[in-house]
Scaffold this active site. Sequence first.
Site, PDB file in Angstrom:
ATOM      1  N   CYS A  76      10.244 -10.820  31.308  1.00 14.87           N
ATOM      2  CA  CYS A  76      11.433 -11.361  31.220  1.00 14.87           C
ATOM      3  C   CYS A  76      12.155 -10.878  32.650  1.00 14.87           C
ATOM      4  CB  CYS A  76      12.378 -10.833  30.204  1.00 14.87           C
ATOM      5  SG  CYS A  76      13.958 -11.814  29.965  1.00 14.87           S
ATOM      6  N   HIS A 164       9.542 -12.684  25.368  1.00 14.30           N
ATOM      7  CA  HIS A 164       9.532 -11.376  24.989  1.00 14.30           C
ATOM      8  C   HIS A 164       8.223 -11.180  23.871  1.00 14.30           C
ATOM      9  CE1 HIS A 164      13.117  -9.676  26.856  1.00 14.30           C
ATOM     10  NE2 HIS A 164      13.589 -11.282  26.687  1.00 14.30           N
ATOM     11  N   GLU A 166       7.599  -8.809  22.590  1.00  8.71           N
ATOM     12  CA  GLU A 166       7.725  -7.563  21.891  1.00  8.71           C
ATOM     13  C   GLU A 166       8.457  -7.781  20.336  1.00  8.71           C
ATOM     14  OE1 GLU A 166       8.945  -8.099  24.521  1.00  8.71           O
ATOM     15  OE2 GLU A 166      10.967  -7.438  24.948  1.00  8.71           O
TER      16      GLU A 166
END
Length: 507
Positions: A76, A164, A166
């Site tokens: 990002c 993202h 994660e």
Amino acid sequence: NVLILDFGSQYTQLIARRVRELNIYCEIHPYNKIPENLNDFKAVILSGSPSSVRSDEAPHPDLSEIRGKKPLLAVCYGAQYLAHFSGGLVAPSNTREYGRANLSFVKENEDFFKNISEGSQVWMSHSDTIKELPTGGTLLASTHDVQNAAYKIEGETTYAIQFHPEVYHSTDGKQLLENFLVNIAEVAQTWTPASFVDETVADIKAKVGNDKVVLGLSGGVDSTVAAVLLHKAIGSNLHCIFVNNGLLRKNEFTDVLKQYEGMGLNVKGVDASARFLNELAGLSDPEAKRKAIGKVFIDVFDDEANQIEDAKWLAQGTIYPDVIESVSVNGGPSATIKSHHNVGGLPDFMKLKIVEPLRMIFKDEVRRVGASMGIDKELLGRHPFPGPGLAIRILGDITSEKVRILQEVDAIFINGLKESGLYNKVWQAGAILLPVNSVGVMGDERTYEKVVALRAVESTDGMTADWVNLPYEFLQKTSNKIINNVKGVNRVVYDISSKPPATIEWE
Ligand code: XMP
């Protein structure tokens, strides 16, 4: 070992968790404090950030020791940062780029996207967008709205992604991290609870030697796991103190003490109930109550610790989120939520050095470490319980009679949850004694007695929480049981407030 440089994203801790789930050890450091021992890190991940790279105030660290020298994954903001300062173009995006998206293009035969195909769902959260790739950039993936969703830089082991990986909503996020860390960066997957125990025990031995260590046990998961680790390392040189503040759950002091003794720990149980209740007498302000409890605890603990001759160390069950929070507070990039009392640590009155064996691991890892050392599952699965105990669930002033009432109510509620198989589905539960009486009728007699509230919440970290939709039948049974069995209570209500705007505890 992997280095995560934190630019202040709310997801940075999640990156660490995903990496650890791959059995790879990692550390988060603020972008403005890049560690000097870079040789210890095999790969680096740059986090997201609430800032815009185009702003002068945004994080602009010098990455010259990292970029091109180590495998680098930029997420990002990280991806935008690389683009902005290396010949690419970052600009505000025209469409909102938040939430779910799907990969509409994935370059073929790329190790980075191994086992990930077009259509894979990814999670976006950004307001700037990469309009042009940096020098040497090759496009690896796009979504419908985001042309440059992933790129690599030729001649380097540098990868960048706008989405993202994660967050759980990026369905192949873990695969992507594995592709980068394991296949590309060749980081070994050797971080397991058992290896953590071995390393930590060796570290403690080296650090503490033959010194005596004092540890305050609370009955909770963190202090218990810390104690068992220290016990493994130094045996009877570990002196545990378990204080009964008179505000624990029903029978908790004796039950937990017995359990600790069964584990072979050297524990002294100190019943200081009277001291706490005396200090609390007449106090009804929540902060005044908390302060009084904190003060008595320090006095009692100090008295006890001083009786252990030649104690040199104080052990604490501080875990990683507490450490990261306090790093943020002390000049790191993320917004300050609260400063944690455990960190930065030593109360002046105790001239002891600090040992914190859990300071680099997360709660779920603490549980896994505990399980790998054979600690009882039930103990490891216990709900969080606040240090000030029932004092912050008895609204207004505290008397031993009120404590007794609330202990009875709490026991019925908690045992009921266990018997109904609901306990493990709830993150935290408890009962609150309200400072009001209400009118009831029991066996033709008018009653004028206390109201209790039940609270059960789901959460991951206690920072946000929502009330649990417990089955009506369970609530009905529990309410009947409480009113029929606990003298002094004639009404039960259920708390249906989320946090925010409410909090989990009422005080
Ligand atoms: P709140 O009420 O702030 O609670 O939503 C969030 C979590 O923290 C626990 N809590 C405490 N734990 N000492 C503690 O050790 C405290 O003073 C304290 N206050 C709240 C609470 O039980 C919940 O898990």
